[in-house]
Design an enzyme around this catalytic site. Structure first.
Site: not given
Ligand code: DGY
Length: 329
Positions: A238, A267, A285
């Protein structure tokens, strides 16, 4: 069994929508982009279940509007977009999609690592621009990956999958996390070290930790100073785990060599200066974005909803205490 009224906040792969449509009254946001908060608040009203995405901020206001909802099924393994205590307080179950995107995400982390180390994205751009005039002994010199040291922050499922692949390149594996992880060590030969030690000794640092209050800005100015000048940072977890402005500075000043990013602090906005840098590979992402994995994420999210509709505990429920107190009759 009553047919549930389900809302899906964005288009997801068809097999998942078909599963829901077979058993529920279904409405899907077909705009192809996240809904503004005011529309989301309207759309969740009167729904028994909502299938939401990591781009939806699901907070107390949303739960209040969704007063009939029994479950919000997040189409992601990460759930930092959802206020789970607020959901629990209101008796709403929350589920995620763990497991299915582990290897897919680890593969993208590797793609980013290779892209930066071997300057793939940068040299692709150069070649397309017609700048390639013949083989050159000094053209796009990158860094070897084999036999180097890789430091993994977060030895969970994705960190483990990433580490297993490092073995194929004969890399020394260091890792850090809340505590030593014997399973991780058994499967990868990885050595548990402090974060400081990991940053000092690693040629490549890959982040695989969830976003929690204690991991916010885990890597910032002080940490970049500890890293090797030749180090490459990879982040597929993240964005806010890394202080992005400090990262831009570290990349601009040569504090570290490069970075491969799939996630961003604000983001979809990028920190100022990031996109002008040549020593980064930037993805939007997409770590879990394969046809196979995104389909499985959808069918898992749908089956969490359908299981709840049958009056059973959804397999990936994150607050099972709600089920026990409210639905387990
Ligand atoms: C998640 O699933 O947390 C990813 O960041 C996106 O698939």
């Amino acid at each position: 069994m009553n047919k549930w009224n389900v809302y899906v906040t964005n288009e997801i792969p068809k097999p998942a929508l078909d599963m829901l449509a077979e058993h529920c009254d279904l409405e899907v946001n077909r705009l192809g982009k996240p809904l503004p908060k005011s529309t989301l608040l309207e759309k969740v009203q009167g729904r028994d279940a909502v299938l939401c995405l990591l781009t939806d901020q699901i907070d107390n206001e949303v739960f209040k509007a969704a007063s009939q909802a029994k479950i919000f099924a997040n189409y992601a393994v990460g759930y930092n977009n959802i206020d789970i205590p607020a959901a629990t307080e209101r008796g709403i179950m929350i589920s995620n999609t763990p497991g299915v995107l582990t290897d897919t995400t680890a593969e993208l982390a590797w793609a980013l690592l290779f892209s930066v180390a071997r300057r793939v994205a940068e040299s692709d751009k150069y070649t397309r621009m017609g700048k390639y005039e013949g083989w050159g002994p000094m053209l796009f010199l990158g860094q070897d990956v084999m036999n180097k040291t890789v430091g993994i922050i977060g030895p969970g499922r994705i960190g483990l999958s990433f580490a297993k692949r490092a073995k194929a390149f004969d890399m020394k594996i260091l890792y850090t996390g809340r505590a030593p992880n014997p399973q991780f060590e058994k499967e990868t030969g990885g050595q548990y070290v402090s974060l400081n030690q990991l940053l000092q000794d690693s040629d490549y640092v890959s982040i695989h930790t969830p976003l929690l209050p204690e991991t916010f800005h885990l890597i910032g100015e002080k940490e970049f100073k500890q890293m090797k000048k030749t180090a490459i940072l990879i982040n597929t977890s993240r964005g806010p785990v890394v202080d992005e402005l400090a990262l831009v500075k570290a990349l601009q000043t040569g504090e570290i060599w490069g970075a491969g990013l799939d996630v961003y602090e604000w983001e979809p906005k990028l920190a100022e200066g990031l996109s002008e840098l040549n020593n980064v590979t930037l993805c939007p992402h997409i770590a879990s974005a394969t046809i196979e994995t995104r389909t499985k994420m959808g069918t898992i999210a749908a089956s969490n909803i359908l299981t709840a509709m049958k009056g059973e505990l959804p397999p990936n429920c994150l607050n099972p205490e709600v089920f026990k107190s409210k639905f387990d009759k």
